[in-house]
Design a protein around this motif. Structure first.
Motif, mmCIF file in Angstrom:
data_model
loop_
_atom_site.group_PDB
_atom_site.id
_atom_site.type_symbol
_atom_site.label_atom_id
_atom_site.label_comp_id
_atom_site.label_asym_id
_atom_site.label_seq_id
_atom_site.Cartn_x
_atom_site.Cartn_y
_atom_site.Cartn_z
ATOM 1 N N TRP A 25 -1.156 6.684 -1.543
ATOM 2 C CA TRP A 25 -2.422 6.424 -2.242
ATOM 3 C C TRP A 25 -2.814 7.534 -3.204
ATOM 4 O O TRP A 25 -3.580 7.303 -4.137
ATOM 5 C CB TRP A 25 -3.550 6.203 -1.215
ATOM 6 C CG TRP A 25 -3.567 4.795 -0.695
ATOM 7 C CD1 TRP A 25 -2.853 3.740 -1.152
ATOM 8 C CD2 TRP A 25 -4.370 4.300 0.382
ATOM 9 N NE1 TRP A 25 -3.137 2.606 -0.433
ATOM 10 C CE2 TRP A 25 -4.074 2.922 0.519
ATOM 11 C CE3 TRP A 25 -5.298 4.879 1.237
ATOM 12 C CZ2 TRP A 25 -4.681 2.115 1.482
ATOM 13 C CZ3 TRP A 25 -5.906 4.072 2.192
ATOM 14 C CH2 TRP A 25 -5.600 2.702 2.315
ATOM 15 N N VAL A 26 -2.352 8.739 -2.937
ATOM 16 C CA VAL A 26 -2.745 9.839 -3.825
ATOM 17 C C VAL A 26 -1.673 10.162 -4.872
ATOM 18 O O VAL A 26 -1.918 10.953 -5.779
ATOM 19 C CB VAL A 26 -3.131 11.118 -3.030
ATOM 20 C CG1 VAL A 26 -4.468 10.916 -2.331
ATOM 21 C CG2 VAL A 26 -2.063 11.485 -2.017
ATOM 22 N N HIS A 27 -0.498 9.557 -4.700
ATOM 23 C CA HIS A 27 0.557 9.776 -5.708
ATOM 24 C C HIS A 27 1.085 8.417 -6.179
ATOM 25 O O HIS A 27 2.266 8.116 -6.013
ATOM 26 C CB HIS A 27 1.717 10.598 -5.126
ATOM 27 C CG HIS A 27 1.266 11.781 -4.312
ATOM 28 N ND1 HIS A 27 0.391 12.729 -4.808
ATOM 29 C CD2 HIS A 27 1.550 12.177 -3.042
ATOM 30 C CE1 HIS A 27 0.168 13.645 -3.859
ATOM 31 N NE2 HIS A 27 0.848 13.325 -2.783
ATOM 32 N N PRO A 28 0.237 7.582 -6.757
ATOM 33 C CA PRO A 28 0.652 6.205 -7.045
ATOM 34 C C PRO A 28 1.689 6.102 -8.170
ATOM 35 O O PRO A 28 2.397 5.101 -8.259
ATOM 36 C CB PRO A 28 -0.664 5.525 -7.451
ATOM 37 C CG PRO A 28 -1.533 6.628 -7.953
ATOM 38 C CD PRO A 28 -1.153 7.841 -7.165
ATOM 39 N N ASN A 46 0.818 -1.217 0.000
ATOM 40 C CA ASN A 46 0.000 0.000 0.000
ATOM 41 C C ASN A 46 0.846 1.259 0.000
ATOM 42 O O ASN A 46 0.539 2.234 -0.672
ATOM 43 C CB ASN A 46 -0.909 0.016 1.233
ATOM 44 C CG ASN A 46 -2.205 -0.719 0.976
ATOM 45 O OD1 ASN A 46 -2.828 -0.539 -0.058
ATOM 46 N ND2 ASN A 46 -2.590 -1.571 1.908
ATOM 47 N N GLU A 106 -2.605 7.429 3.332
ATOM 48 C CA GLU A 106 -3.767 8.171 2.830
ATOM 49 C C GLU A 106 -3.359 9.490 2.182
ATOM 50 O O GLU A 106 -3.964 9.927 1.212
ATOM 51 C CB GLU A 106 -4.753 8.480 3.982
ATOM 52 C CG GLU A 106 -5.600 7.318 4.408
ATOM 53 C CD GLU A 106 -4.896 6.422 5.410
ATOM 54 O OE1 GLU A 106 -3.661 6.527 5.543
ATOM 55 O OE2 GLU A 106 -5.579 5.597 6.051
ATOM 56 N N GLN A 107 -2.341 10.136 2.765
ATOM 57 C CA GLN A 107 -2.004 11.470 2.267
ATOM 58 C C GLN A 107 -0.727 11.467 1.432
ATOM 59 O O GLN A 107 -0.164 12.512 1.172
ATOM 60 C CB GLN A 107 -1.922 12.449 3.447
ATOM 61 C CG GLN A 107 -3.288 12.572 4.135
ATOM 62 C CD GLN A 107 -3.296 13.540 5.301
ATOM 63 O OE1 GLN A 107 -2.298 14.183 5.587
ATOM 64 N NE2 GLN A 107 -4.445 13.639 5.976
#
Lengths: 162, 296, 661
Positions: free
Chosen positions: C103-106, C14, C99-100
């Motif tokens: 996940w937002v910069h995969p 993750n 989360e920050q």
């Protein structure tokens, strides 16, 4: 904007209240919404905790943009914190601009815990604009930054000596 | 001697002789003809020192802070702005109303002592009023126990924001250059803070480098941090006495920032003049549910 | 030198899929104060936590940063983990790199890693200023106070009492029962109101855990959750409650007649009286404003006839102070004064009555023994007009809000008229019909279908008196034409409004209320019975218009909240609270006003100055009340008030860590 800005990666500080905007940012993550990797979130209990002096300090240290984010008015976990935030930053934003700061570099926004997409949108937009206007040179003082480094090193040495 | 000064001396003598007050704060003539400086007298014999002229600009109310531990009452002379400053200190719980005896003097406006310093005494009449006095809306004391002379007509009914607006009309870069020039001159002597009746902390965060807010370095960035923070701390509390600007050795237009806040407060939250009514909460000390919303 | 341990979690893939966790750990090794830094696949797993505990012990770490998911997810997990290894649980910070970040910069490992490093550095900078915090505890007084003895208060008290706690009901009037005792039947079942209420009243009065304090008011409230000191004014009854048997001789012999409040002025009571026959306690009070003994110093009949010798004209108001762990506000509502609408002639035409007056007129124990008769001539009305929204949904003359109950009680009253007077006709002028409740829409349908009530959509413009008839002028907006209805009686569905002194009482107890004087719940969805003041709860219509089922439900909810509070032996208080540096504080009091919890007050301290002892005022934070929002810290110009765990130094250190590299 000029092409020199194309490779420029701004650094943007987001003050996020624990109950709404921080949760909204988490939701953006859980929903795998992508946004530019330029923001750094600093968690505070309430947007009412964000002293305008923190914002000044960030600009002094050369940050390219600052966002203060909290719950929508009426939704504050602590009843009234964001109403004070609203008053303070309505004034602070105007003062920063009066001092010559580019208006794009400082924003206050209300983002709730359910507004993951709004968080994504606000960050994407802010990053785009700040990228376009280039690095922040105002209020920043390299001497101050050097001095801060020196002070930090000194404190460390002092600590080690102890 | 002018009749007001005469009356000031008489009242001071009377109050000190009767023992109603233990000290009187007024003005005496300074070293130069364009200086009238604060003086504290404790005996009727000293009353002759008291004067009243066009250079009595120092705001006396803040000196009450030095006599907080005084057991008796202290009398002070208050012009319009001294009276507002007195209310400022009351609202900040810094003084007790019953420990002060206020002698109000309606003020015709004080001359700009910095301009006066550039000319001979013979040219006194050509010296203009200080900038804040030119647009003064409250020349008459808003609080007093006794009034000397009769009330004067205010020189303005509306606040003068022309200088603020001139700056607002510039581009951000022009404004930045303007302030950069000003704040480069700042030597961080903190005279502006010391003279300000709204600056009444026991320990100022700028006096203590351990507070973490600022370093001791005097450079433009730190000076700017100081300037903005000082203005923010007095936002909604500034009584427009202009002491900050008058005492600044570097001639930084400090009132410009204070007035910017006053203008924005008026526009955003409704017209507010600090130091008039101590029961109304300060603009940053309360909020309204329907304050302007720009942050959606 | 601090010894910070940094633990970077892969969260399986993750985090690791877009953040180079090993690089983050490696980079942090060189950051000031970091003594140990490593990465691991699952930090929150058993082996992951063991790894942290082992490192704390072996490396002598004094504080820990975990870079993993959101603190909203696992902050407590890791706090417990470091506590198990002997550290204070607050010597710990988390960097949210899942989360920050991941996940937002995969798709950008380089930038995401760079960001994760920044976030880790910020957390390390903050943790360096963390200080050990202890939860503190305050005792709980296991007794509750319910203010108001209507159905809301009675139900709350019974539920609390049944859960095993002692509860006092303070009721302003001489009897409990409230508005519900005045109502005839209840919708949608048409149960007799008294039949379902009086057993509850009896239960409240006979319950070993309930004390009734009637004819009394709350005078002062001090203290905080768990320990409220409440001063109650027991008004002088002039009757010794311990001697009185409630036999009724006194009020039957009393010569002074006064319009009855309970019957809304439609019949008389005596100067010594119980408000209604089923009153509890069923012992009278003397109305000193009207009693001849008090107004003229004559009479004294009650004293002479009382077989128990209970009458005592010398009794005075008594102030008692009790300590309570929790307070429930159940102060109810009032009805809107319909005379504001001059066009309806309420107060001018005797046969224009309010809904509550209707309830008394149709009630078997009411002034007409349950025969619906006109106040003007005592005749049975044949045509009855109901007007809804009198004071509700009208910003100009009344209240903006909907009173929620009027649609249903009007339908009920229309049904009752049709039921009692077979040859009657009823007309209902309405704006909308709102029936959101179980069985409500069905009831309304019966009213129009089986009971043939005529519903006319439109406003009434005026009512005029024509002979012994009332002429109701209105508009049928569905047909788009004016209508005139000849009526024998008009019933106004008046709005529910807050008590006139509701705001005063809220200020006294210390919680907030809205523009209409209704009490504000802590959260409209998630905390509907709590107030912002810890330990103060709401039940019934004092919070906003509601009907009996909703009131009873809310009363039960409030009772559960109170019980949960009282079943604790001590209350844990938030360790991240504000604290005042009193040396530095100038006592300006700006923080006092800004605190939403009234946690800050000015207190007088003594100081030695130049050999003299002086007194001065400084701010003081009651840590039991503070919830750690930090609003006070910003208002303090001298930074004399600080929020633990989020100090100015800590936030500045984070800002610096982000910028200085």
């Amino acid at each position: 904007m000029s092409s020199v800005n194309e490779n420029f990666e701004p650094k943007i500080l987001v003050f996020a209240c624990n109950w709404c905007t921080y949760a909204g940012a988490d939701l953006a993550g859980l929903s795998r919404l992508q946004y530019p990797p330029n923001v750094r979130i600093l968690r505070v209990p309430c947007s009412g905790r964000v002293n305008p002096q923190f914002v000044l300090r960030a600009f002094q240290r050369g940050i390219d943009g600052v966002l203060v984010c909290g719950c929508h008015p009426g939704d504050c976990h602590y009843t009234s914190g964001n109403y004070y935030t609203r008053r303070r930053y309505l004034l602070m934003k105007r003062m920063l601009e009066f001092m010559g700061t580019d208006p794009e570099r400082f924003q206050t926004r209300w983002i709730s815990g359910s507004e993951g997409p709004k968080f994504q949108e606000v960050i994407t937009e802010a990053t785009g604009i700040i990228k376009a206007i280039g690095p922040n040179r105002k209020m920043r003082d390299d001497l101050t930054i050097q001095a801060a480094f020196a002070q930090r090193d000194a404190e460390e040495e002092e600590g080690e000596a102890k | 001697m002018n009749p007001i000064a005469q009356e000031m001396q008489n009242i001071a003598k009377e109050l000190l002789t009767s023992g109603e007050v233990t000290a009187v704060i007024g003005w005496e003539k300074g070293t130069f003809w364009y200086q009238s400086t604060p003086v504290m007298i404790t005996s009727a014999e000293e009353a002759d020192k008291l004067i009243w002229d066009e250079f009595c600009q120092p705001n006396l109310s803040k000196y009450l802070l030095d006599y907080r531990l005084n057991e008796g009452k202290v009398a002070i002379f208050v012009k319009g702005c001294d009276a507002r400053a007195f209310n400022r200190l009351l609202q900040d719980n810094q003084i007790e109303r019953q420990k002060a005896y206020l002698i109000g003097i309606p003020c015709p406006g004080m001359k700009d002592h910095k301009q006066a310093a550039l000319v001979e005494e013979s040219a006194k009449d050509s010296v203009p009023l200080a900038k804040v006095c030119q647009s003064c809306r409250y020349p008459n004391p808003v609080v007093y126990d006794r009034l000397i002379g009769s009330e004067v007509t205010p020189r303005a009914t509306e606040p003068d924001f022309s200088d603020v607006m001139a700056l607002e009309a510039m581009t951000p870069d022009e404004r930045y250059a303007f302030w950069q020039e000003q704040h480069t001159k700042c030597i961080r002597c903190y005279a502006c803070r010391n003279a300000c009746p709204a600056c009444n902390c026991r320990n100022c965060i700028f006096s203590d480098s351990k507070s973490g807010w600022i370093s001791k370095d005097v450079n433009t960035s730190e000076n700017q941090f100081y300037a903005i923070t000082r203005a923010t701390h007095v936002a909604g509390r500034c009584v427009e006495c202009g002491q900050c600007e008058m005492v600044c050795p570097s001639n930084i237009p400090i009132m410009l920032m204070n007035k910017k806040y006053i203008k924005d407060i008026n526009d955003l939250f409704g017209k507010y003049d600090a130091g008039i009514d101590i029961d109304t909460p300060t603009p940053l000390g309360h909020y309204k549910l329907d304050d302007p919303e720009e942050f959606m | 030198m601090k010894k910070v341990g940094v633990f970077v979690c892969h969260c399986g893939s993750n985090i690791a899929h877009s953040v180079d966790c090993a690089k983050v750990a490696e980079t942090l090794k060189d950051f000031p104060n970091v003594a140990f830094s490593t990465d691991y696949k699952y930090m929150c797993s058993e082996p992951g936590q063991e790894l942290i505990k082992k490192a704390i012990k072996e490396q002598g770490l004094d504080r820990v940063v975990v870079c993993s998911c959101s603190p909203r997810m696992h902050e407590n997990t890791f706090r417990n983990c470091v506590a198990q290894a002997g550290l204070n649980p607050y010597m710990f910070e988390m960097a949210n790199i899942r989360e920050q970040c991941s996940w937002v910069h995969p798709d950008d490992m380089e930038k995401a890693t760079e960001k994760a490093i920044d976030l880790a550095k910020m957390a390390v900078s903050k943790v360096c200023y963390d200080e050990p915090l202890e939860k503190s505890y305050s005792p709980v007084t296991k007794r509750a106070l319910v203010v108001g003895g209507g159905i809301a208060g009675i139900q709350t008290a019974i539920d609390i009492a049944n859960n095993g706690f002692v509860v006092d009901i303070v009721e302003r009037t001489p009897s409990i029962g409230g508005k519900m005792s005045q109502i005839d039947k209840t919708f949608p079942t048409l149960d007799c109101s008294a039949c379902i209420l009086t057993p509850k009243m009896v239960e409240a009065s006979s319950h070993p855990n309930i004390n009734l304090i009637t004819f009394a008011e709350v005078e002062k409230v001090e203290g905080y959750v768990g320990n409220f000191d409440v001063t109650i004014r027991k008004k002088a009854r002039s009757v010794d409650m311990s001697k009185c048997t409630g036999c009724g001789t006194c009020w039957s012999k009393c010569p002074t007649k006064v319009p009855s409040e309970f019957e809304l002025g439609m019949s008389m009571r005596k100067a010594i009286y119980t408000p209604f026959p089923q009153a509890i306690p069923n012992k009278p009070v003397i109305d000193r404003e009207h009693c001849l003994k008090f107004t003229k110093g004559i009479c004294g009949v009650c004293s002479k006839v009382c077989p128990a010798g209970a009458i005592d004209y010398t009794i005075e108001d008594e102030l008692v102070t009790e300590r309570y762990g929790a307070i429930v506000m159940a102060t109810g509502y009032q009805l809107f004064d319909a005379s504001v609408y001059g066009e309806y002639g309420y107060g001018r035409y005797p046969d224009v009555i309010s809904g509550l007056q209707f309830e008394r007129l149709i009630n078997a124990s009411g002034p007409t023994m349950g025969h619906l008769l006109r106040p003007s001539d005592g005749k049975e009305p044949k045509n009855v007009v109901f007007i809804k929204c009198v004071g509700s949904r009208d910003e100009n003359k009344g209240k903006e809000y909907c009173s929620r109950t009027c649609c249903m009680y009007t339908a009920k009253q229309a049904t009752l008229v049709r039921d009692k007077i077979k040859d009657s006709k009823v007309y209902v002028f309405y704006m909308d019909v709102r029936t959101p409740g179980k069985g409500y829409e069905e009831f309304y349908n019966r009213t129009t279908e089986k009971y043939e009530a005529n519903y006319i959509r439109g406003r009434v413009s005026k009512i005029t008196q024509e002979g012994d008839k009332l002429l109701v002028h209105g508009e049928d907006t569905l047909l788009g034409r004016p209508v005139k209805v000849e009526a024998d009686m008009v019933v106004l569905a008046t709005a529910m409004v807050s008590n006139p002194d509701a705001a005063h009482l809220a200020q006294l107890v210390g919680f907030s209320y809205d523009k209409d004087g209704f009490y504000t719940e802590s959260h409209p969805k998630l905390a509907p019975v709590e107030t912002h003041t810890a330990g103060v709860f709401l039940a019934g219509a004092c919070q906003g218009p509601k009907d009996i089922p909703d009131t009873v439900a809310q009363a039960g909810a409030a009772a559960v909240k109170v019980t949960a509070l009282l079943s604790k032996d001590k209350l844990e208080t938030e360790p991240s609270v504000s604290v005042v540096d009193q040396k530095n504080c100038a006592g300006c009091g700006h923080c006092v006003n800004i605190c939403p919890y009234r946690a800050i007050s000015l207190e007088t301290i003594q100081e030695r100055v130049n050999g003299k002892t002086i007194e001065r005022k400084v701010a003081h934070v009651n840590s039991s009340l503070c919830r750690g929002c930090g609003a006070c810290t910003v208002t303090c110009r001298s930074s004399s008030i600080s929020l633990k765990h989020f100090t100015n130094k800590q936030i500045l250190a984070e800002v610096d860590a982000l910028c200085l590299q």
